[in-house]
Scaffold this active site. Sequence first.
Site, PDB file in Angstrom:
ATOM      1  N   ARG A  53       0.928  -1.094  -0.159  1.00  0.00           N
ATOM      2  CA  ARG A  53      -0.358  -0.008   0.274  1.00  0.00           C
ATOM      3  C   ARG A  53       0.890   1.133   0.184  1.00  0.00           C
ATOM      4  O   ARG A  53       0.839   2.744  -0.640  1.00  0.00           O
ATOM      5  CB  ARG A  53      -0.594   0.319   0.859  1.00  0.00           C
ATOM      6  CG  ARG A  53      -1.951   1.111   0.995  1.00  0.00           C
ATOM      7  CD  ARG A  53      -3.303   1.154   2.419  1.00  0.00           C
ATOM      8  NE  ARG A  53      -2.271   2.379   3.464  1.00  0.00           N
ATOM      9  CZ  ARG A  53      -1.757   1.022   4.471  1.00  0.00           C
ATOM     10  NH1 ARG A  53      -2.394  -0.153   5.246  1.00  0.00           N
ATOM     11  NH2 ARG A  53      -1.365   2.066   4.878  1.00  0.00           N
ATOM     12  N   TYR A 106     -16.127  14.589 -16.697  1.00  0.00           N
ATOM     13  CA  TYR A 106     -16.132  13.641 -16.958  1.00  0.00           C
ATOM     14  C   TYR A 106     -17.138  13.625 -15.967  1.00  0.00           C
ATOM     15  O   TYR A 106     -17.040  14.565 -14.260  1.00  0.00           O
ATOM     16  CB  TYR A 106     -15.303  12.894 -16.244  1.00  0.00           C
ATOM     17  CG  TYR A 106     -16.050  11.286 -16.214  1.00  0.00           C
ATOM     18  CD1 TYR A 106     -16.487  10.414 -16.240  1.00  0.00           C
ATOM     19  CD2 TYR A 106     -15.219  10.228 -14.424  1.00  0.00           C
ATOM     20  CE1 TYR A 106     -16.990   9.437 -16.325  1.00  0.00           C
ATOM     21  CE2 TYR A 106     -15.687   9.226 -14.206  1.00  0.00           C
ATOM     22  CZ  TYR A 106     -16.484   8.455 -15.910  1.00  0.00           C
ATOM     23  OH  TYR A 106     -16.870   7.252 -15.220  1.00  0.00           O
ATOM     24  N   ASP A 178      -6.578  17.696 -15.688  1.00  0.00           N
ATOM     25  CA  ASP A 178      -6.666  16.338 -16.443  1.00  0.00           C
ATOM     26  C   ASP A 178      -6.672  15.981 -17.711  1.00  0.00           C
ATOM     27  O   ASP A 178      -7.375  16.231 -18.546  1.00  0.00           O
ATOM     28  CB  ASP A 178      -8.527  15.788 -16.005  1.00  0.00           C
ATOM     29  CG  ASP A 178      -9.089  14.124 -16.547  1.00  0.00           C
ATOM     30  OD1 ASP A 178      -8.230  13.630 -17.244  1.00  0.00           O
ATOM     31  OD2 ASP A 178     -10.296  13.821 -16.060  1.00  0.00           O
ATOM     32  N   LYS A 203      -7.822   5.038 -20.332  1.00  0.00           N
ATOM     33  CA  LYS A 203      -8.523   5.053 -21.145  1.00  0.00           C
ATOM     34  C   LYS A 203      -6.807   4.974 -21.887  1.00  0.00           C
ATOM     35  O   LYS A 203      -6.395   3.862 -21.949  1.00  0.00           O
ATOM     36  CB  LYS A 203      -8.138   6.121 -21.113  1.00  0.00           C
ATOM     37  CG  LYS A 203      -9.818   6.912 -20.047  1.00  0.00           C
ATOM     38  CD  LYS A 203     -11.189   6.243 -20.342  1.00  0.00           C
ATOM     39  CE  LYS A 203     -12.044   5.732 -19.237  1.00  0.00           C
ATOM     40  NZ  LYS A 203     -11.562   6.962 -18.114  1.00  0.00           N
TER      41      LYS A 203
HETATM   42  N1  LCS Z   1     -11.248  11.504 -16.082  1.00  0.00           N
HETATM   43  C1  LCS Z   1     -11.691  11.575 -17.406  1.00  0.00           C
HETATM   44  C2  LCS Z   1     -11.422  12.611 -18.626  1.00  0.00           C
HETATM   45  C3  LCS Z   1     -12.481  10.381 -17.715  1.00  0.00           C
HETATM   46  O1  LCS Z   1     -12.993  10.560 -18.587  1.00  0.00           O
HETATM   47  C4  LCS Z   1     -13.037   9.675 -16.579  1.00  0.00           C
HETATM   48  C5  LCS Z   1     -13.611   8.260 -17.234  1.00  0.00           C
HETATM   49  C6  LCS Z   1     -12.261   9.399 -14.961  1.00  0.00           C
HETATM   50  C7  LCS Z   1     -11.434  10.628 -15.304  1.00  0.00           C
HETATM   51  C8  LCS Z   1     -12.400   8.633 -14.411  1.00  0.00           C
HETATM   52  O2  LCS Z   1     -11.259   7.351 -14.362  1.00  0.00           O
HETATM   53  P1  LCS Z   1     -11.784   6.251 -13.459  1.00  0.00           P
HETATM   54  O3  LCS Z   1     -11.925   6.462 -11.921  1.00  0.00           O
HETATM   55  O4  LCS Z   1     -12.908   5.800 -14.940  1.00  0.00           O
HETATM   56  O5  LCS Z   1     -10.416   5.545 -14.246  1.00  0.00           O
HETATM   57  N2  LCS Z   1     -14.323   8.744 -18.082  1.00  0.00           N
HETATM   58  C9  LCS Z   1     -15.706   7.322 -18.029  1.00  0.00           C
HETATM   59  C10 LCS Z   1     -16.408   7.540 -19.293  1.00  0.00           C
HETATM   60  O6  LCS Z   1     -16.393   9.011 -20.082  1.00  0.00           O
HETATM   61  N3  LCS Z   1     -16.956   6.410 -19.832  1.00  0.00           N
HETATM   62  O7  LCS Z   1     -16.724   5.520 -19.177  1.00  0.00           O
HETATM   63  C11 LCS Z   1     -15.855   6.285 -17.753  1.00  0.00           C
END
Ligand code: LCS
Length: 388
Positions: A53, A106, A178, A203
């Site tokens: 951790r 998001y 971001d 992503k």
């Molecule tokens: N930031 C952006 C720009 C994102 O598109 C997402 C997830 C996150 C943060 C969060 O990341 P995660 O915790 O899912 O790894 N975006 C998503 C979307 O547009 N569709 O499904 C997930």
Amino acid sequence: MDIKTACIHYSSPQLNEGPVVSPIYQTSTFRFRDFQHGADLFAGKTHGYIYSRMLNPTVELLEDCIAQLEGGTKALATASGMAAIQTVFTGLCSSGDHIICSESVYAPTAGLLHNYLSHLGITSSFIDSSDIEQVKSAFQADIKLVFIETPGNPTLVISDIAQIARLCRDRGALLVVDNTFSSPILQRPLELGADIVIHSVTKFLNGHADVVGGIIVVRDENLYQRLRKTLNFFGGVMAPFEAFLVLRGIKTLALRMERHCENAQKIAQFLENHPKVNWVRYPGLPSHPQYQLAKRQMSRAGGLISFELKGGLAAAQRLLNATRLFILAVSLGGVESLIQHPASMTHASMPVELRIRTGITDGLIRLSVGIEDVNDLIADLDQALQKV
Ligand code: LCS
């Protein structure tokens, strides 16, 4: 070293000897040589591993790799992109602090601020961060941190990182970007003056739709120490197997981004000329409201496209049920092309007025363009649009 080379030849003390591909350190805890070694590790007198951790070699290698790609000094890998965002907010802000956030983000990022950070006494306001006058007016209040997503999800609105960074510096606020939609191949916010970059590595960085993960990259060692402490306490760290997969994905990141961009550019042009489409938002099209800024700030326009269908919700439903290659699924940035409907899926939790004001109408479709043959992708959209 060019970033395309750095995706493969990043440096880390771990890579000086031994296997070319790092092993997966699938262990929760690490053996101390003797009492003094354990005590020294806990006292921070020597570098090493105590407990996964706190730090794990496979995860640390990924942190070294992404820190270099983003031009930062240090990075922290997290269990998800949301865990990265939560760690930044809770690690750097406390009761009484105020956060400014882009309104095109998001939806769960906004939800986290609205629904949870507010319980801790951390307030937030949402602005159109592509409008620099709105950013300036927001600075009339005392601000701890500015959080922008550029290009924004799903509207692809672009904010001027360098200009916002200058405002933040003048006012003593931290700028967090971001960078999920661009990856460090297309945009490096730290070089433009941001303090922190976060990603959902779920992503483009991983790129193969088989990992959920996040990363925080910082320029300043003190911020790193504060965030490491926060991550240790909250515990939302990445697991070693996930880190291994992301390291593997990053080796082809530059190559994948080239194809994502090439394909998306052609698909955006195809859609812009299609009679069933009202408008297309893609940073590589001169019709994008911040086209010039995108050209300055990003090396290429990315793999995401948004467009509004004529015929609203009913047309959207028909299109999403008719594609064959474009998979009907959320997430983005993988090798396979995806299609989704933000108003009823990723951004369904937004208040309706805000959703409409930010351009997330009932006819809005978001594509994540993969690396398949572009003619096959266009043919798929063409046949699906005929059914609308
Ligand atoms: N930031 C952006 C720009 C994102 O598109 C997402 C997830 C996150 C943060 C969060 O990341 P995660 O915790 O899912 O790894 N975006 C998503 C979307 O547009 N569709 O499904 C997930």
